[in-house]
Design an enzyme around this catalytic site. Sequence first.
Site, short mmCIF file in Angstrom:
data_model
loop_
_atom_site.label_atom_id
_atom_site.label_comp_id
_atom_site.label_asym_id
_atom_site.label_seq_id
_atom_site.Cartn_x
_atom_site.Cartn_y
_atom_site.Cartn_z
N HIS A 136 2.77 -5.49 0.30
CA HIS A 136 3.43 -4.18 0.24
C HIS A 136 3.22 -3.46 1.57
O HIS A 136 2.22 -3.69 2.26
CB HIS A 136 2.84 -3.38 -0.93
CG HIS A 136 3.46 -2.06 -1.16
ND1 HIS A 136 3.06 -0.92 -0.48
CD2 HIS A 136 4.45 -1.67 -2.00
CE1 HIS A 136 3.78 0.11 -0.90
NE2 HIS A 136 4.63 -0.31 -1.80
N VAL A 184 1.97 -0.71 2.66
CA VAL A 184 0.72 -0.05 3.02
C VAL A 184 -0.47 -1.01 3.06
O VAL A 184 -1.58 -0.61 3.39
CB VAL A 184 0.38 1.13 2.07
CG1 VAL A 184 1.42 2.22 2.18
CG2 VAL A 184 0.24 0.65 0.63
N LYS A 185 -0.24 -2.28 2.74
CA LYS A 185 -1.33 -3.25 2.76
C LYS A 185 -1.59 -3.74 4.20
O LYS A 185 -0.87 -3.41 5.14
CB LYS A 185 -0.98 -4.44 1.85
CG LYS A 185 -0.79 -4.09 0.39
CD LYS A 185 -2.04 -3.54 -0.25
CE LYS A 185 -2.04 -3.61 -1.77
NZ LYS A 185 -0.87 -3.05 -2.44
N HIS A 186 -2.62 -4.57 4.35
CA HIS A 186 -3.01 -5.05 5.68
C HIS A 186 -1.89 -5.81 6.37
O HIS A 186 -1.70 -5.69 7.58
CB HIS A 186 -4.23 -5.98 5.56
CG HIS A 186 -5.48 -5.30 5.13
ND1 HIS A 186 -5.62 -4.71 3.89
CD2 HIS A 186 -6.66 -5.11 5.77
CE1 HIS A 186 -6.82 -4.19 3.79
NE2 HIS A 186 -7.48 -4.42 4.91
#
Length: 385
Positions: free
Chosen positions: A191, A193-195
């Site tokens: 997603h 906002v993930k790393h």
Amino acid sequence: MSFKIPYGRQHITEDDVQAVVAALKSDFLTQGPRILAFEQAFAQYVGAKYAVAVANGTAALHLCALAVGVEAGSKVITTPITFSASANCVGYCGGEVVFADVDPKTALLDIEKVKVLLEKSPKGTYQGIIPVDFAGYPINLEKFRQLADEYELWIIEDACHAPGGYFVDSKEQQQYCGNGLYADLAIFSFHPVKHIACGEGGMITTNDKVLYDQLVQLRSHGITKSPGLLRENHGGWYYEMHNLGYNYRLTDLQAALGVSQLQRADERIARRREIAEKYDKAFANTSVGVMPMPAQQGVHAYHLYVIQVNDRKGLYDDLRQHQIFAQVHYIPVHLQPYYTQFGWKAGDFPQAEQYYSRCLSLPMFPTLSNEEQDFVIEKVLKFCQ
């Protein structure tokens, strides 16, 4: 100077753009060679033997639950402090979710509470455990593996928040989230906002070849063209559907972006830890609590930076007034209306509910500037003084 600061934000570079453009100009937009390239690179990154790219983290959880045999009558233990998908995957397969409370120092699934559940029921009552590396802090899977082996349980590690995180085991070895040494399967999310941001996307990692082969089929309608698995072979076009699978495939466009993002994963996690260290120093010896508490044996991946404050709603609203869009992670899953119909209620898990009443996730992403972070710290401390 004015700011507008979200709690998380993707970082797309020109290299990322060019990787996707190259995929667009290639012969394959989906089911092409970039999928395997992403899988191999990601498996190497976390230290697992196999990786299976899928449409999103929820699809990854669903396929894992199918692969380990969750069905009607299966009872699976997980934490209430997580995104609801960690529990929902059990319901997708007809199983029953059983929650256990969290450790107040880390907000991770409390192994002692899990032990109590297992000890008070006959062996065979429960089939598996889904621990979560919440906020990016790695749960000690060595201890969970010992417990799981005692009760003949499988483990699915929800590592969506934690690529790059690790804990130190009893042999002083660094065990990276998703490496498959202690969990049967692990899942990740891509997603924005993930790393690693692919728009959407997910990955399953495992060291089990049988599970790997099963997952590859399940993500694509249960269909195989592999000569070694076919019961007949009518020619080059021939395929067989062996299981009731799903269309949970990732596209080559997303895989191209994932490979490009992965090349800077270490650099970005280092920046996340710099940001966390600055927050830690700013909030030391103040009324602002930090999760997890110091001196735990693990290295945080910092998907989230979570603080604990007495007037969470007041601080949340005040920060929004200053265009700082902090977020709350998470409303305990057992208190969601869907789950209360099964008898879960307020008071069932005091530590999870206490955590929720005071938690707030501050901005945490690699491109957060020093000036933006100073502004966040200033407003938090001013409100909490």
